[in-house]
Design an enzyme around this catalytic site. Structure first.
Site, PDB file in Angstrom:
ATOM      1  N   GLY A  47       0.093  -1.079   0.502  1.00  0.00           N
ATOM      2  CA  GLY A  47       0.343   0.197   0.206  1.00  0.00           C
ATOM      3  C   GLY A  47       0.674   0.873   0.047  1.00  0.00           C
ATOM      4  CD  GLU A  48       2.148   6.410   0.684  1.00  0.00           C
ATOM      5  OE1 GLU A  48       3.910   6.289   0.462  1.00  0.00           O
ATOM      6  OE2 GLU A  48       2.019   6.604   2.055  1.00  0.00           O
ATOM      7  CB  CYS A  79       5.321  -3.982  -1.668  1.00  0.00           C
ATOM      8  SG  CYS A  79       5.415  -2.161  -2.631  1.00  0.00           S
ATOM      9  NE  ARG A 106       8.436   5.038   1.735  1.00  0.00           N
ATOM     10  CZ  ARG A 106       8.523   6.733   1.497  1.00  0.00           C
ATOM     11  NH1 ARG A 106       8.259   7.615   2.513  1.00  0.00           N
ATOM     12  NH2 ARG A 106       7.254   6.693   1.073  1.00  0.00           N
ATOM     13  CB  ILE A 134       3.084  -1.935  -7.410  1.00  0.00           C
ATOM     14  CG1 ILE A 134       3.018  -2.683  -8.243  1.00  0.00           C
ATOM     15  CG2 ILE A 134       2.758  -0.604  -7.832  1.00  0.00           C
ATOM     16  CD1 ILE A 134       1.116  -3.441  -8.123  1.00  0.00           C
ATOM     17  NE  ARG A 135       4.566   4.901  -5.439  1.00  0.00           N
ATOM     18  CZ  ARG A 135       3.719   5.651  -4.192  1.00  0.00           C
ATOM     19  NH1 ARG A 135       2.696   5.054  -4.096  1.00  0.00           N
ATOM     20  NH2 ARG A 135       4.727   6.081  -3.087  1.00  0.00           N
ATOM     21  CG  HIS A 170       2.205  -5.852  -4.521  1.00  0.00           C
ATOM     22  ND1 HIS A 170       1.603  -5.516  -3.083  1.00  0.00           N
ATOM     23  CD2 HIS A 170       3.026  -4.561  -4.452  1.00  0.00           C
ATOM     24  CE1 HIS A 170       1.706  -4.086  -3.130  1.00  0.00           C
ATOM     25  NE2 HIS A 170       2.755  -3.585  -3.934  1.00  0.00           N
ATOM     26  CD  GLU A 172      -0.170  -8.502  -2.336  1.00  0.00           C
ATOM     27  OE1 GLU A 172      -0.379  -7.301  -2.446  1.00  0.00           O
ATOM     28  OE2 GLU A 172       0.545  -8.853  -2.917  1.00  0.00           O
TER      29      GLU A 172
END
Length: 191
Positions: A47-48, A79, A106, A134-135, A170, A172
């Protein structure tokens, strides 16, 4: 049946629940501190990380999460979850939970538009595991008790230290549940 929680404050929560259930364990979305008591293991999803930290503070999860870890129960950070678990963060004076003895950078694989998938070889999981980045952060260095499980282009993207598991990608977001199964096996061993 094992009860695996997914910290449900922000991020890819439903996808983790689906993966847990595919591994024949019970997946529980954790929205309150009280729910931690009944769990055998906990996933901190992607997530963030800044948003997740704010919500952890707002809902008073920090102390209870550290107590959960101190009780010896396994925790898996994916992540942003890896960032929250890490002992050290590049460019920051302070960590979040500070449980996994790694230093994490990060967004080290670029921005959202730089997202990619890569085939990984993961110790304890196997070959041809597709990691969705993803990022994504990556692990810059590990402490002496940390086992490196996977690298991508020379960068560490998965590691384990005792009851703690972390990865940059990720797991999942695919239908390959082997990484979740690795964590569930850790939970079984810990009981």
């Amino acid at each position: 049946m094992l009860k695996i929680g997914v910290l449900g404050l922000q991020g890819a929560v439903r996808e983790h629940i689906r993966s847990i259930e595919a591994c024949e364990a019970e997946g529980i979305v954790v929205k309150t501190v009280d729910q931690l008591t009944d769990l055998d293991g906990l996933i901190i999803p992607g997530g963030e990380s800044t948003t997740m930290r704010r919500l952890i503070d707002k809902y008073h999860f920090m102390g209870p999460l550290k107590e959960f870890a101190a009780s010896g129960k396994p925790m898996f950070g994916t992540c942003a979850g890896l960032i929250l678990l890490a002992k050290n963060l590049v460019g920051y004076d302070q960590s979040h939970l500070g449980l996994l003895d790694v230093t994490v950078e990060r967004n080290s694989f670029g921005r959202q538009k730089d997202s990619f998938e890569a085939e990984l070889m993961i110790t304890g999981v196997g070959e041809d595991f597709v990691g969705v980045f993803i990022r994504a952060p990556h692990i810059v260095e590990v402490g002496e008790d940390v086992e490196i499980l996977s690298k991508h282009n020379g960068r560490i993207v998965a590691a384990r230290q005792g009851q703690f598991l972390g990865c940059s990608f990720h797991p999942e977001l695919t239908n390959d549940h082997r990484m979740t199964q690795l964590f569930i096996n850790m939970v079984k061993e810990s009981k």
